[in-house]
Every structure is written in C-alpha cells, then in structure tokens.
Write a protein that holds these residues in place. Structure first.
Motif, PDB file in Angstrom:
ATOM      1  N   SER A 162       0.829  -1.209   0.000  1.00  0.00           N
ATOM      2  CA  SER A 162       0.000   0.000   0.000  1.00  0.00           C
ATOM      3  C   SER A 162       0.861   1.255   0.000  1.00  0.00           C
ATOM      4  CB  SER A 162      -0.934  -0.003   1.219  1.00  0.00           C
ATOM      5  OG  SER A 162      -1.863  -1.070   1.144  1.00  0.00           O
ATOM      6  N   LYS A 163       1.969   1.230   0.739  1.00  0.00           N
ATOM      7  CA  LYS A 163       2.884   2.374   0.770  1.00  0.00           C
ATOM      8  C   LYS A 163       3.524   2.611  -0.591  1.00  0.00           C
ATOM      9  CE  LYS A 163       5.818   2.582   4.199  1.00  0.00           C
ATOM     10  NZ  LYS A 163       6.779   2.134   5.253  1.00  0.00           N
ATOM     11  N   VAL A 164       3.961   1.525  -1.229  1.00  0.00           N
ATOM     12  CA  VAL A 164       4.598   1.659  -2.544  1.00  0.00           C
ATOM     13  C   VAL A 164       3.602   2.193  -3.565  1.00  0.00           C
ATOM     14  CG1 VAL A 164       5.610   0.374  -4.468  1.00  0.00           C
ATOM     15  CG2 VAL A 164       6.388  -0.070  -2.136  1.00  0.00           C
ATOM     16  N   LEU A 165       2.402   1.640  -3.595  1.00  0.00           N
ATOM     17  CA  LEU A 165       1.382   2.101  -4.541  1.00  0.00           C
ATOM     18  C   LEU A 165       1.049   3.572  -4.308  1.00  0.00           C
ATOM     19  CD1 LEU A 165      -0.617   1.509  -6.814  1.00  0.00           C
ATOM     20  CD2 LEU A 165      -2.243   0.712  -5.063  1.00  0.00           C
ATOM     21  N   ALA A 166       0.916   3.969  -3.047  1.00  0.00           N
ATOM     22  CA  ALA A 166       0.618   5.373  -2.731  1.00  0.00           C
ATOM     23  C   ALA A 166       1.750   6.293  -3.180  1.00  0.00           C
ATOM     24  CB  ALA A 166       0.372   5.523  -1.226  1.00  0.00           C
ATOM     25  N   ALA A 167       3.006   5.809  -3.082  1.00  0.00           N
ATOM     26  CA  ALA A 167       4.143   6.617  -3.526  1.00  0.00           C
ATOM     27  C   ALA A 167       4.094   6.843  -5.035  1.00  0.00           C
ATOM     28  CB  ALA A 167       5.455   5.938  -3.135  1.00  0.00           C
ATOM     29  N   PHE A 168       3.731   5.840  -5.794  1.00  0.00           N
ATOM     30  CA  PHE A 168       3.561   5.996  -7.245  1.00  0.00           C
ATOM     31  C   PHE A 168       2.463   7.011  -7.543  1.00  0.00           C
ATOM     32  CE2 PHE A 168       6.193   2.349  -7.669  1.00  0.00           C
ATOM     33  CZ  PHE A 168       6.541   2.215  -9.001  1.00  0.00           C
ATOM     34  N   GLN A 169       1.340   6.873  -6.884  1.00  0.00           N
ATOM     35  CA  GLN A 169       0.190   7.713  -7.183  1.00  0.00           C
ATOM     36  C   GLN A 169       0.410   9.164  -6.766  1.00  0.00           C
ATOM     37  OE1 GLN A 169      -2.677   5.375  -5.033  1.00  0.00           O
ATOM     38  NE2 GLN A 169      -3.254   4.165  -6.836  1.00  0.00           N
ATOM     39  N   SER A 170       1.043   9.382  -5.616  1.00  0.00           N
ATOM     40  CA  SER A 170       1.259  10.753  -5.153  1.00  0.00           C
ATOM     41  C   SER A 170       2.246  11.501  -6.039  1.00  0.00           C
ATOM     42  CB  SER A 170       1.740  10.759  -3.694  1.00  0.00           C
ATOM     43  OG  SER A 170       3.017  10.147  -3.581  1.00  0.00           O
ATOM     44  N   ASN A 171       3.115  10.766  -6.730  1.00  0.00           N
ATOM     45  CA  ASN A 171       4.079  11.399  -7.639  1.00  0.00           C
ATOM     46  C   ASN A 171       3.600  11.416  -9.091  1.00  0.00           C
ATOM     47  OD1 ASN A 171       6.874  12.047  -6.209  1.00  0.00           O
ATOM     48  ND2 ASN A 171       6.011  10.220  -5.234  1.00  0.00           N
ATOM     49  N   LYS A 172       2.354  10.982  -9.305  1.00  0.00           N
ATOM     50  CA  LYS A 172       1.719  11.023 -10.628  1.00  0.00           C
ATOM     51  C   LYS A 172       2.610  10.406 -11.708  1.00  0.00           C
ATOM     52  CE  LYS A 172      -1.045  15.086  -9.430  1.00  0.00           C
ATOM     53  NZ  LYS A 172      -1.422  16.481  -9.766  1.00  0.00           N
ATOM     54  N   VAL A 173       3.104   9.209 -11.404  1.00  0.00           N
ATOM     55  CA  VAL A 173       3.927   8.487 -12.374  1.00  0.00           C
ATOM     56  C   VAL A 173       3.067   8.148 -13.587  1.00  0.00           C
ATOM     57  CG1 VAL A 173       5.345   6.452 -12.791  1.00  0.00           C
ATOM     58  CG2 VAL A 173       5.388   7.563 -10.539  1.00  0.00           C
ATOM     59  N   ALA A 174       3.600   8.416 -14.776  1.00  0.00           N
ATOM     60  CA  ALA A 174       2.846   8.230 -16.017  1.00  0.00           C
ATOM     61  C   ALA A 174       3.664   7.428 -17.020  1.00  0.00           C
ATOM     62  CB  ALA A 174       2.478   9.584 -16.607  1.00  0.00           C
ATOM     63  N   SER A 175       2.990   6.967 -18.070  1.00  0.00           N
ATOM     64  CA  SER A 175       3.666   6.126 -19.067  1.00  0.00           C
ATOM     65  C   SER A 175       4.799   6.865 -19.760  1.00  0.00           C
ATOM     66  CB  SER A 175       2.647   5.616 -20.085  1.00  0.00           C
ATOM     67  OG  SER A 175       1.955   6.687 -20.697  1.00  0.00           O
ATOM     68  N   HIS A 176       4.684   8.185 -19.907  1.00  0.00           N
ATOM     69  CA  HIS A 176       5.765   8.901 -20.597  1.00  0.00           C
ATOM     70  C   HIS A 176       7.046   8.946 -19.774  1.00  0.00           C
ATOM     71  CE1 HIS A 176       3.899  12.307 -18.293  1.00  0.00           C
ATOM     72  NE2 HIS A 176       5.156  12.627 -18.119  1.00  0.00           N
ATOM     73  N   HIS A 177       6.940   8.670 -18.471  1.00  0.00           N
ATOM     74  CA  HIS A 177       8.138   8.630 -17.633  1.00  0.00           C
ATOM     75  C   HIS A 177       9.017   7.422 -17.953  1.00  0.00           C
ATOM     76  CE1 HIS A 177       5.815  11.199 -14.531  1.00  0.00           C
ATOM     77  NE2 HIS A 177       6.707  11.963 -15.158  1.00  0.00           N
ATOM     78  N   LEU A 178       8.477   6.439 -18.662  1.00  0.00           N
ATOM     79  CA  LEU A 178       9.225   5.232 -18.983  1.00  0.00           C
ATOM     80  C   LEU A 178      10.152   5.400 -20.172  1.00  0.00           C
ATOM     81  CD1 LEU A 178       6.338   2.599 -18.599  1.00  0.00           C
ATOM     82  CD2 LEU A 178       7.810   3.581 -16.828  1.00  0.00           C
ATOM     83  N   HIS A 179      10.057   6.527 -20.877  1.00  0.00           N
ATOM     84  CA  HIS A 179      10.866   6.739 -22.081  1.00  0.00           C
ATOM     85  C   HIS A 179      12.344   6.908 -21.717  1.00  0.00           C
ATOM     86  CE1 HIS A 179       7.023   8.433 -24.162  1.00  0.00           C
ATOM     87  NE2 HIS A 179       7.007   7.127 -24.042  1.00  0.00           N
TER      88      HIS A 179
END
Length: 411
Positions: A33-50
């Motif tokens: 839950s902590k890891v998922l919340a960290a992703f969501q709070s930082n608004k990780v998006a598909s373009h970050h994978l480039h």
C-alpha cells in the motif's frame, strides 16, 4: 524429531511455520500500500518510462523515480541512478562526499561489509586511493547486544563526521538489527555527536519492516537495486535517500558540482526501476517466506541458524553455521542444481576484489550479482557461515530442502 522421508518433514515444517506467516502477510499488505501510494502521489505516467541519453537534462523519468523513492522513505530527496552500479558504490559515495582529512568515520556495529572495508582502507592488504590513505581516521565499536548504556561506550569527539550503522550482518557472526533498535540509539548519538551525519547501510533491509531508517531519524540511508527494491527486475542501480542538502551533495559528487540534479540521463532503465520497485513488496514477501521455511528445515537438520523461524527477520539473509566444510559444499551444490540457470555446474571458491579470502557464490541468477534472487554465498574457510537468500519464489526453498535432505542423508 527424526524423519525417514522428506514428505513427512515437509508437512511438519509447513505446520510449524504457519503461525509466523501471518506477520509476513500483514507486512506485505502494508508495504505494498505504501509503494502504490508513492507511485500515485508522484503522478507516475507512461511517458516517464521513455529512455533519455546524453546530458538527460531534467529528465522526467529520473525525477519520477526519485520522487517515488522519497515518498516511500519519507525523505526530503533521493538519488536513484543506473550510474550507481553497486550498493558499495552508493555507500562509498556518501563517505567520499562528506569525509575530509582529519575527520573520523565511526562505525557503530563493528566492522562494515568487506567490500566497504577495502574502500575505507582497513582490510589487510588494501592498497590504493582509499579513505585512510587520504588521511581519514577510522574507529569502530559494536553497540549490538551491549549491556551498557551508549554514553558509557562512546566519548565525545568533534572529529567524528559520520556515524555508520549497518543493518544486515554482512559476512560476520553478528546478528542483523531492526530500525526500532536503531531508533533507541539515536537520542544518545545526537547528544554525544551533534555535528555528525547518521548514515545507514540499508542493503538487504528494505521493506522487511514497516518503517525505513529515515522515518526513525537517520540522516541518510543507501542500498542496491540488485537487492530488495529492484524486485528482481532492475538490472543495475543503487539509491541514496535522506535530507535534501546531504543528498544534493552526494548527487554533485556523483556528477559534478551544481549538476547532480540537472544531468539525469536514465539510459533506458527507468521502466525497470519503477516496475521492480512496484513488485518489490511481493518479492520481499516471497523471500521472507522462503527464509522461514529454510530456517525451520535447517534447524530440524541440526544446524544453527540466525534468525530462527520463530524470531523476527530484519533482512532477507538467513545465516547458517556449520563446522564441516562438506556441508557448505553440499548446500552450494544443491542450491545450484535447484536453480533455473546453470543448474548443471558445480560452484567453486574463487578470489574476488574486496574480499580477504576466497568465497563461494552459488545461484543461477538472471542478473549477475543479484542477491534478491535465489542464492547463497560466504567464505570458503573456517568458520563456515552460509548466507542464504531465498529469492523471488518461496517454494524454491522447499525444492532446495528436498535436494539437501537427500544429500545429507546420503552423506
């Protein structure tokens, strides 16, 4: 209790460890839950994978990764880079950034891990441009399992610039320690050494508890992505996280002054960093469950293990002691034969830079040196300690136990 066939022993082990599995499951749910919340709070998006190359100026992917790490650790800033290829490099970067001639590094858990000893210059036969050769002083004490209050063991010294805490046992007889134990040390350490940076070697210890070192008051901590937080997906990389000014100084030392958070090429690793981190709570769960099984099995076979399956586990390493070299070789051979890769080879001791004597490393890992994967390592000399990592699939420990049962009974 004596068992004539492995299936009976297997049933006994699974029944014995069942009461202790619930704690691991609860920990997994909380940390995921902590890891998922960290992703969501930082608004990780598909373009970050480039991928980004060249200077990678202000690369959004790197910024996203480092933001997620900072949220997960409750820290002010992080550096998470493929240019940090090992945990030792990240740990040494901290020491190199802040220690100057005449400063003292004080290790609080005895001697640090062997490869870091070589960097410091305290390992026998060490040569080269290490810290001691640059006029930096080294001291060590061991606060673990002491019957004295910390002020009775330590004396004020203005030259102490870094207080070093290693959570995992390393290649030594000491036990691994918890973040809560470290928390109890901090008030006295702050009082005696108000000028010092408190840094934690967090290798093998991430997501094994429901807190991390920064949350309990450490200034910096660091680790490798070939261990817990890489989730078996990351192919390289390491991290440093903590107070903003300190992390910025480390980033500048890694790149160049003023460029630590500007030049950020991710070299195509952002996707594996993020996916590995996302999977890491699950992978750590599997590793802890596998260690639970192997700890119980080895105890039933008459070996001394640390920690016992009945005790809390504060890292992903299970230490197994034997006085018989043949047991070490049996274990290494059985583990190799139970691996997905190179199952047909026989592990042999070899010399490696940073280690004072030959070591055995067994494991068919998909990434060389990945110790979140199914593996065992240790010195091929007395006293014989085997350091076991159960890997990413708990059931593999049961497969290994079956192979060991046959080998030990045959011997």
């Amino acid at each position: 209790m004596s068992f004539t066939c492995f299936d009976e022993l297997d049933q006994h082990i699974r029944k014995s460890i069942m009461p202790f599995q619930e704690n691991i499951e609860n920990l997994y749910r909380k940390n995921f839950s902590k890891v998922l919340a960290a992703f969501q709070s930082n608004k990780v998006a598909s373009h970050h994978l480039h991928p980004s190359f060249g200077y990678g100026l202000m690369d959004g992917g790197t910024q996203a990764v480092e933001g997620v790490f900072s949220s997960l650790f409750c820290s002010e800033a992080s550096i998470v880079r493929p240019q940090l290829v090992t945990g030792t490099q990240a740990l040494y970067l901290i020491l190199k950034t802040f220690l100057r001639q005449g400063d003292t590094l004080l290790c609080l858990c005895g001697a640090p891990y062997e490869t870091l000893q070589a960097c410091i210059g305290i390992q026998q036969g060490t040569e080269g441009n290490n810290l001691c050769a640059q006029g930096i002083r080294y001291r060590e004490v061991n606060l673990i399992d002491q019957n004295f209050e910390i002020p009775q063991l330590l004396e004020a010294d203005d030259s102490v610039k870094i207080l070093w805490i290693q959570k995992s046992c390393g290649y030594g007889p000491r036990r691994s320690i918890s973040n809560q134990e470290i928390r109890t040390w901090l008030p006295s350490l702050r009082e005696i050494y108000p000028q010092a940076i408190i840094a934690v070697d967090n290798c093998y210890g991430e997501l094994v508890e429901d807190t991390e070192p920064i949350e309990i008051g450490a200034d910096l901590c660091a680790g490798s992505l070939l261990k817990n937080l890489g989730g078996g997906i990351a192919k390289t990389g390491a991290y440093i996280t903590g107070k903003k000014l300190l992390v910025e100084a480390c980033a500048d030392m890694l790149v160049a002054p003023g460029m630590g958070f500007e030049t950020l090429p991710n070299l195509g690793f952002t996707g594996s960093f993020l996916q590995g981190l996302f999977l890491s709570p699950l992978v750590v769960r599997e590793s802890l469950l596998g260690n639970l099984y192997m700890s119980c099995f080895m105890q039933e076979m008459g070996f001394k293990v640390d920690p016992s399956y009945q005790d809390p586990h504060y890292d992903i390493v299970l230490k197994i002691a034997t006085q018989d070299k043949s047991h070490w070789q049996h274990f290494a051979n059985a583990l190799q034969s139970s691996s997905p890769l190179d199952s047909y080879v026989t592990p042999e001791a070899f010399e490696q830079k940073g280690y004072p004597s030959p070591i055995i490393m067994a494991g068919g890992t998909f990434t060389t040196g990945s110790s979140i994967e199914f593996s065992v390592d240790g010195f091929a000399s007395d006293p014989y300690y085997m350091y076991y990592q159960a890997g990413m699939v708990a059931e593999q420990s049961a497969i290994l136990a079956r192979a060991l049962f046959a080998r030990f009974n045959k011997a």
